[in-house]
Scaffold this motif. Structure first.
Motif, short mmCIF file in Angstrom:
data_model
loop_
_atom_site.label_atom_id
_atom_site.label_comp_id
_atom_site.label_asym_id
_atom_site.label_seq_id
_atom_site.Cartn_x
_atom_site.Cartn_y
_atom_site.Cartn_z
N PRO A 13 0.80 -1.23 0.00
CA PRO A 13 0.00 0.00 0.00
C PRO A 13 0.83 1.28 0.00
CG PRO A 13 -0.44 -1.32 1.98
CD PRO A 13 0.52 -2.08 1.15
N THR A 14 1.99 1.26 0.64
CA THR A 14 2.83 2.47 0.64
C THR A 14 3.38 2.72 -0.76
OG1 THR A 14 3.42 2.11 2.95
CG2 THR A 14 4.87 3.55 1.68
N ARG A 15 3.80 1.67 -1.43
CA ARG A 15 4.31 1.85 -2.81
C ARG A 15 3.20 2.33 -3.74
NH1 ARG A 15 8.03 -2.26 -1.44
NH2 ARG A 15 6.71 -3.98 -2.11
N ARG A 16 2.00 1.79 -3.55
CA ARG A 16 0.89 2.26 -4.38
C ARG A 16 0.65 3.75 -4.17
NH1 ARG A 16 -1.70 -2.40 -2.85
NH2 ARG A 16 -3.04 -1.29 -1.40
N LYS A 17 0.70 4.19 -2.91
CA LYS A 17 0.49 5.61 -2.60
C LYS A 17 1.58 6.46 -3.25
CE LYS A 17 -1.59 8.88 -0.30
NZ LYS A 17 -2.90 9.35 -0.68
N ILE A 18 2.82 6.00 -3.17
CA ILE A 18 3.94 6.72 -3.80
C ILE A 18 3.71 6.80 -5.31
CG2 ILE A 18 6.40 6.55 -4.37
CD1 ILE A 18 6.76 5.38 -1.48
N PHE A 19 3.34 5.67 -5.90
CA PHE A 19 3.09 5.63 -7.34
C PHE A 19 1.96 6.57 -7.72
CE2 PHE A 19 1.38 3.54 -11.20
CZ PHE A 19 2.51 3.59 -11.98
N GLU A 20 0.90 6.59 -6.93
CA GLU A 20 -0.24 7.47 -7.19
C GLU A 20 0.16 8.95 -7.08
OE1 GLU A 20 -3.10 6.04 -4.38
OE2 GLU A 20 -3.57 4.28 -5.60
N ARG A 21 1.06 9.26 -6.18
CA ARG A 21 1.51 10.66 -6.05
C ARG A 21 2.24 11.12 -7.31
NH1 ARG A 21 3.11 12.46 0.03
NH2 ARG A 21 1.11 11.87 0.90
N LEU A 22 2.88 10.20 -7.98
CA LEU A 22 3.63 10.56 -9.19
C LEU A 22 2.71 10.73 -10.40
CD1 LEU A 22 6.72 8.25 -8.75
CD2 LEU A 22 6.66 10.74 -8.57
N ARG A 23 1.46 10.38 -10.25
CA ARG A 23 0.51 10.51 -11.35
C ARG A 23 0.41 11.95 -11.84
NH1 ARG A 23 -4.78 7.94 -9.71
NH2 ARG A 23 -4.56 9.51 -8.08
N SER A 24 0.54 12.90 -10.95
CA SER A 24 0.38 14.31 -11.33
C SER A 24 1.65 14.89 -11.95
CB SER A 24 -0.04 15.14 -10.13
OG SER A 24 0.96 15.08 -9.13
N GLY A 25 2.75 14.14 -11.92
CA GLY A 25 3.98 14.63 -12.54
C GLY A 25 5.21 14.32 -11.70
N PRO A 26 6.39 14.66 -12.22
CA PRO A 26 7.65 14.36 -11.54
C PRO A 26 7.74 15.04 -10.17
CG PRO A 26 8.04 15.07 -13.80
CD PRO A 26 6.60 15.33 -13.51
N LEU A 27 8.31 14.29 -9.22
CA LEU A 27 8.49 14.81 -7.86
C LEU A 27 9.82 14.34 -7.29
CD1 LEU A 27 4.98 14.02 -6.30
CD2 LEU A 27 5.87 16.29 -6.89
N SER A 28 10.39 15.15 -6.42
CA SER A 28 11.59 14.76 -5.70
C SER A 28 11.20 13.81 -4.57
CB SER A 28 12.28 15.99 -5.11
OG SER A 28 11.48 16.54 -4.08
N VAL A 43 10.85 5.92 1.86
CA VAL A 43 10.30 6.29 0.55
C VAL A 43 11.32 5.99 -0.53
CG1 VAL A 43 9.56 8.24 -0.90
CG2 VAL A 43 8.63 7.97 1.41
N SER A 44 12.58 6.30 -0.28
CA SER A 44 13.64 6.00 -1.25
C SER A 44 13.73 4.51 -1.53
CB SER A 44 14.99 6.52 -0.75
OG SER A 44 15.00 7.92 -0.72
N GLN A 45 13.59 3.70 -0.49
CA GLN A 45 13.63 2.25 -0.67
C GLN A 45 12.43 1.77 -1.50
OE1 GLN A 45 13.91 0.82 3.35
NE2 GLN A 45 16.13 1.07 3.42
N HIS A 46 11.27 2.32 -1.23
CA HIS A 46 10.09 1.96 -2.02
C HIS A 46 10.27 2.40 -3.48
CE1 HIS A 46 7.51 0.31 1.06
NE2 HIS A 46 7.72 1.35 1.84
N LEU A 47 10.83 3.57 -3.69
CA LEU A 47 11.08 4.03 -5.06
C LEU A 47 12.06 3.10 -5.79
CD1 LEU A 47 11.23 7.86 -4.44
CD2 LEU A 47 9.64 6.70 -5.98
N ALA A 48 13.02 2.57 -5.06
CA ALA A 48 13.98 1.63 -5.67
C ALA A 48 13.25 0.37 -6.15
CB ALA A 48 15.08 1.27 -4.67
N GLU A 52 12.98 -0.79 -9.99
CA GLU A 52 13.39 -2.12 -10.42
C GLU A 52 12.28 -2.82 -11.20
OE1 GLU A 52 14.46 -6.38 -8.42
OE2 GLU A 52 15.21 -4.60 -7.39
N ALA A 53 11.03 -2.55 -10.83
CA ALA A 53 9.88 -3.12 -11.53
C ALA A 53 9.62 -2.43 -12.86
CB ALA A 53 8.64 -3.04 -10.64
N GLY A 54 10.30 -1.30 -13.10
CA GLY A 54 10.12 -0.57 -14.35
C GLY A 54 8.99 0.42 -14.34
N LEU A 55 8.45 0.71 -13.16
CA LEU A 55 7.32 1.63 -13.08
C LEU A 55 7.71 3.10 -12.98
CD1 LEU A 55 4.98 -0.40 -10.73
CD2 LEU A 55 4.60 0.17 -13.13
#
Length: 108
Positions: A13-28, A43-48, A52-55
């Motif tokens: 669920p945390t990765r999904r939330k991170i992925f959903e936040r990127l829907r609006s555009g690039p973020l730091s 968050v950095s670990q989830h982004l990794a 790796e999954a190519g998302l």
């Protein structure tokens, strides 16, 4: 199979939330981590994992890394889902045609 990696990465669920936040555009990472219930390093670990999954992909912008959704990464999972949609539509079409034929048979 690439879709398995994508689905597994979005299973958290945390990765999904991170992925959903990127829907609006690039973020730091800092912008993504803002108001998240996990730390910035988490968050950095989830982004990794998402990377790796190519998302997601990242690029340097000054001293930060900016992340954004990679549409190519969604293609594998979309193709996997599309097979079910195609099958569902074909089944629906078959049922409609049987129903039409049945009504024609009753009138004859």
């Amino acid at each position: 199979m690439k879709y398995e990696k994508v689905l597994a990465s979005l299973g958290d669920p945390t990765r999904r939330k991170i992925f959903e936040r990127l829907r609006s555009g690039p973020l730091s990472v800092g912008a993504i981590a803002r108001d998240m219930p996990v730390s910035r390093p988490a968050v950095s670990q989830h982004l990794a994992v998402l990377k790796e999954a190519g998302l997601v992909v990242d690029r340097p912008v000054g001293t930060q890394r900016v992340y954004y959704i990679d549409p190519r990464g969604l293609s594998a999972v979309r193709a996997w889902f599309d097979q079910f949609w195609d099958q569902a539509l074909a089944s629906f079409q078959d049922e409609v045609e049987r129903n039409i034929q049945s009504k024609k048979d009753k009138k004859a």
